[in-house]
Design an enzyme around this catalytic site. Structure first.
Site, PDB file in Angstrom:
ATOM      1  N   VAL A 142      43.601  42.482  33.850  1.00  0.00           N
ATOM      2  CA  VAL A 142      43.075  41.449  34.757  1.00  0.00           C
ATOM      3  C   VAL A 142      42.543  40.244  33.978  1.00  0.00           C
ATOM      4  O   VAL A 142      42.903  39.097  34.261  1.00  0.00           O
ATOM      5  CB  VAL A 142      41.952  42.063  35.636  1.00  0.00           C
ATOM      6  CG1 VAL A 142      41.288  40.996  36.477  1.00  0.00           C
ATOM      7  CG2 VAL A 142      42.522  43.163  36.543  1.00  0.00           C
ATOM      8  N   VAL A 143      41.693  40.499  32.987  1.00  0.00           N
ATOM      9  CA  VAL A 143      41.079  39.388  32.253  1.00  0.00           C
ATOM     10  C   VAL A 143      42.082  38.768  31.276  1.00  0.00           C
ATOM     11  O   VAL A 143      42.221  37.540  31.202  1.00  0.00           O
ATOM     12  CB  VAL A 143      39.801  39.848  31.512  1.00  0.00           C
ATOM     13  CG1 VAL A 143      39.190  38.683  30.739  1.00  0.00           C
ATOM     14  CG2 VAL A 143      38.790  40.412  32.500  1.00  0.00           C
ATOM     15  N   GLY A 188      36.054  39.073  38.478  1.00  0.00           N
ATOM     16  CA  GLY A 188      37.301  38.439  38.892  1.00  0.00           C
ATOM     17  C   GLY A 188      38.058  37.936  37.691  1.00  0.00           C
ATOM     18  O   GLY A 188      37.462  37.579  36.666  1.00  0.00           O
ATOM     19  N   LYS A 198      24.308  45.352  30.922  1.00  0.00           N
ATOM     20  CA  LYS A 198      24.202  43.887  30.901  1.00  0.00           C
ATOM     21  C   LYS A 198      22.764  43.451  30.622  1.00  0.00           C
ATOM     22  O   LYS A 198      22.535  42.469  29.913  1.00  0.00           O
ATOM     23  CB  LYS A 198      24.711  43.315  32.215  1.00  0.00           C
ATOM     24  CG  LYS A 198      26.230  43.486  32.358  1.00  0.00           C
ATOM     25  CD  LYS A 198      26.678  43.221  33.780  1.00  0.00           C
ATOM     26  CE  LYS A 198      28.190  43.331  33.925  1.00  0.00           C
ATOM     27  NZ  LYS A 198      28.586  43.379  35.355  1.00  0.00           N
ATOM     28  N   SER A 220      45.360  38.586  31.303  1.00  0.00           N
ATOM     29  CA  SER A 220      46.370  37.718  31.918  1.00  0.00           C
ATOM     30  C   SER A 220      45.729  36.434  32.429  1.00  0.00           C
ATOM     31  O   SER A 220      46.359  35.371  32.435  1.00  0.00           O
ATOM     32  CB  SER A 220      47.094  38.461  33.044  1.00  0.00           C
ATOM     33  OG  SER A 220      46.171  38.893  34.007  1.00  0.00           O
TER      34      SER A 220
END
Lengths: 431, 431
Positions: B14-15, B303, B206, B17
């Site tokens: 995902v990241v 995303g 995080k 690409s």
């Protein structure tokens, strides 16, 4: 390798004294970050005899700019004089003397930013200006570095703390404009002459800086469509609230194939929009990037220490570059030629508040005017509260061009049944 | 001076690409910024034969890490494999091969961040990790550069998009937890195994990264007090709403003379608090600096393109350093030794929802327990909706220590008149 960085501080007012305070209080942290101490070597002031509360030795104060610029041990100039011509000259002289500059001066950067950045590039000096926009919010750095790989297509922001404070007081505490302005002045948020703030000029300057950087193009102050606080009429805030909107004096900048558009004006934000709840002297900027989508940066828009935080953040960046010997290595030439949209290419929804004579057929007459100008209406309401001198009609359009909007307002004002278009607003954030 | 920068991309999910897409689509802008093109030279994938929609030539794909690391023309490694041991080894090998690294890997950076940053320093390489926290929001850069001169005393944030999406759907659309999770999975916000998200582990990682950087100290994952989504009981969201609060799974980190405290847990935010209205998959982090005051940074927390924006932002920064020959020049040794507060030094308000037997004198009994533990109460309410099996009592305390809170909950659960403490929350943002 230098074993300390020496700073020449031009100005010792609200921001300048804040810078001195932060450099003093955070000395150990900064030394850990940079490896060397950062020392204020000279301070330029107008009046040498004014009493100042500071731990800085009175011997480093001077009223002669040349004494600062001529000191070969000074590596970096911090310009917090404010104003325009004197400050601009000081920045130019510093850069020509081969000294990097950190400035908080939006007035100079809005009008002469590209020119000064070019001068900095030519002299292999850094010129940083984070504090010129958004007080303590690191906006410039975010646009330059954080979102460096993205293409910014729009930004909307509350970039003037004074007017946002006034509007918050008017809305939440039902103050009059005059009382709210008086409180802003008393709290130090408004200048003795508040016209640059309330007329939108201050915000326009900041939008020039943000838009120019975001879109990598020249933006002139005259490219900004500006309407100030006086366009907000009595009853508008309550009326907006009844429709679910909050009035903010907001800056906006957009870019598409047709060019750029930049405006500062009172805008209606739906209450669900995050900018609607940015209150008091706070600033916030919404940034829309093609890849990142929507981001928002919020913080204190003014004040001694917040603004000084941005200045000292720039000082740290400039010191790092000096220590690495890479100062003045970033080129600032804009990528795109200036191309400004005409009003017929700027699209938005508009809110019109029209006082009409209470006559039969007036609604039909007015809606036909909108049709004549090809504007379709989303909402038509006869406002029930104002009946004395006539009635108020509220029209909210679908998206139309600013040109259509201006033409319609003009036509309405010429229509015999219309007493006057009392107020009109761009409506943000919805279809 | 290099005439191009070559990148080895590890991972093309995902990241990965998304990074390829941004580098392609924004090629001209990046070239203008850097002066040279940025080229993806090799891509490491597991399965060479998988069909991929990309404009990259299939010839640059490889399943052999050594082929990437052994290519002397490759300047920079971008690690977006995810996971832990394989990714960590790849980062280590890259740094040892003298190649800078950009990573989006929060799992590795939370556990081995300081170790890897030290390795990067030793090998004079950059190691950037903006995308490891907050998706597209430039948080790491803001803490490192924008607020470089300030001293961060606290941060509070919504740093997990999946759980925030679920809580938003539960609150606004009255969905059950199960349905909301199913929708999050369908939309790609939740992993096949969502436990790291819903149990708060992802957010804890995080917070370790953010706290370690903000406070310039080592923070271990075990230092984080973690409670996940399952602590939120049926009816809690509505109950919170009745009291003017919104439940969020939030991270918090504070530092004072007593040390640091870091937690991830469901928290009640007053509805007026800006974090209360951060909805869906969005992330936001509130940062409190001694000088700047309160700032907030908001944006998409996950995303493909948002996260890739942070990765490519790091690529731009790393390229600049490579072109200037100043890569690996920032030292990362923490300034302060690790010092973690005990629970008796962590202060907050707490909300307790207690199901009690409907007996005479129970309220007196319970309030006396709070007195016994020296806890004063701000609010005591018998909740009217739940009467079947007993009654629910709601207590909101003034500030007490986490130790007092835990002791009280334990004592309440041992009290015969109490059926059980159904749920308890830290309350944010008010006295």
């Amino acid at each position: 390798m230098k074993n300390e960085i020496n700073i020449g501080l031009l100005g010792f007012g609200v921001v300048g004294s804040g810078v001195a305070k932060i450099l003093q209080n955070h000395q150990d942290d900064l030394r850990h970050k940079l490896g060397v101490p950062v020392v204020i070597k000279k301070v330029l002031v107008k009046d040498l005899h004014k009493k100042r509360e500071t731990i800085l030795s009175s011997e480093i104060f001077t009223n002669d700019l040349n004494e600062v610029l001529g000191d070969p041990s000074i590596d970096l100039i911090v310009e917090v004089i404010g104003g325009t011509s004197e400050a601009k000259k000081a920045i130019e002289s510093s850069l020509r003397a081969g000294k990097g500059v950190v400035t908080a001066n939006k007035d100079v950067m809005a009008v002469s930013g590209l020119e000064l950045l070019k001068l900095a590039d030519e002299n292999k000096c850094d010129l940083f200006y984070e504090a010129s926009v958004g007080g303590g919010i690191p906006l410039i750095r975010t646009l330059e570095d954080g979102l460096a790989s993205d293409r910014i297509s729009a930004l909307t922001g509350i970039v003037n703390g004074t007017t946002n404070f006034i509007l918050t007081k008017m809305k939440h505490d039902k103050m009059t404009y005059e009382d709210a302005l008086a409180e802003a002045t008393a709290l130090g948020f408004a200048e003795a002459d508040p016209s640059a703030d309330v007329d939108g000029i201050d915000a326009a300057r900041k939008m020039v800086i943000l838009a120019s950087l975001s879109f990598s193009t020249e933006v002139l102050l005259e490219d900004v469509f500006v309407r100030g606080m006086k366009e907000i009429k009595e009853g508008d805030l309550e009326l907006a609230e009844q429709f679910g909107y909050t009035v903010k004096l907001a800056g906006s900048a957009k870019k598409d194939e047709e060019g750029i558009e930049v405006a500062v004006e009172p805008v209606l934000f739906p209450n669900s929009h995050p900018l609607a709840s940015v209150n008091n002297e706070f600033n916030a900027v919404y940034i829309y990037g093609d890849a990142v989508g929507e981001t928002m940066f919020y913080g204190p828009g003014a004040g001694s220490l917040p603004t000084a935080t941005s200045v000292t953040g720039d000082i740290v960046a400039a010191c790092r570059n000096l220590l690495l010997g890479v100062n003045g290595k970033r080129l600032h030439a804009p990528q795109y030629a200036r191309k400004v949209k005409s009003d017929s290419k700027k699209f938005a929804r508009y809110f019109h508040r029209i006082r009409v004579k209470d006559e039969v057929g007036v609604l039909t007459k007015l809606t036909s005017i909108y049709s004549d100008y090809d504007a379709s209406l989303a909402t038509v309401i006869q406002h029930p509260d104002k009946k004395e001198a006539g009635a108020d009609l509220i029209f909210i359009t679908h998206k139309i061009s600013r040109q259509q909007h201006l033409d319609i307002v003009k036509k309405l004002n010429e229509t015999p049944e219309v007493i006057g278009v009392l107020s009109h607003y761009r409506v943000e954030g919805e279809e």
